[in-house]
Design an enzyme around this catalytic site. Structure first.
Site, PDB file in Angstrom:
ATOM      1  N   CYS A 147      42.259 -43.762  75.974  1.00 47.63           N
ATOM      2  CA  CYS A 147      43.362 -44.249  76.812  1.00 47.63           C
ATOM      3  C   CYS A 147      42.819 -45.284  77.792  1.00 47.63           C
ATOM      4  O   CYS A 147      42.173 -44.936  78.767  1.00 47.63           O
ATOM      5  CB  CYS A 147      43.992 -43.068  77.547  1.00 47.63           C
TER       6      CYS A 147
ATOM      7  N   CYS B 176      43.957 -44.963  81.363  1.00 46.15           N
ATOM      8  CA  CYS B 176      43.282 -43.849  82.057  1.00 46.15           C
ATOM      9  C   CYS B 176      41.944 -44.318  82.629  1.00 46.15           C
ATOM     10  O   CYS B 176      41.604 -44.020  83.772  1.00 46.15           O
ATOM     11  CB  CYS B 176      42.995 -42.696  81.101  1.00 46.15           C
TER      12      CYS B 176
END
Length: 111
Positions: free
Chosen positions: A34, A37
């Site tokens: 991700c 993230c």
């Protein structure tokens, strides 16, 4: 790589560190694939440092903790979940989270 301010939680210590914790705990759910993230992580670490002692900051890598993530209703990443005395009280999730959004939420619980 993780800063000392962010406690790494997983299926083995989640209950103890988050659900049984007193006060407010923020859990940053992330995954190595991700990008958003990983982009937010340095900011989360900064915020954890800034608000240290006012609330607890944890981080959970969903890779290897998928069941835990699902049990906590984490459906997309990134996700910041806020728990108070073991109850989920708030969350931020999705690709458009900004560091400002996260700090705003934190402020709601530390004032």
């Amino acid at each position: 790589m993780m800063s000392a301010k962010l406690l790494e939680v997983d299926k083995d210590n989640f209950e103890q560190e988050v659900l049984n914790a007193e006060g407010v705990v923020m859990v940053d759910w992330w995954g190595p694939k991700c990008e958003k993230c990983l982009e937010l992580m340095p900011y989360v670490e900064e915020l954890a440092e800034k608000y240290q002692g006012k609330m607890k900051f944890c981080s959970c890598n969903t890779q290897g903790n998928r069941r835990l993530a699902i049990s906590q209703k984490v459906l997309g990443l990134p996700a910041m979940l806020f728990y108070k005395n073991g109850e989920k009280v708030d969350e931020l999730s999705g690709q458009d989270i900004t560091p400002e959004d996260i700090e705003e939420k934190i402020k709601k619980y530390v004032e």
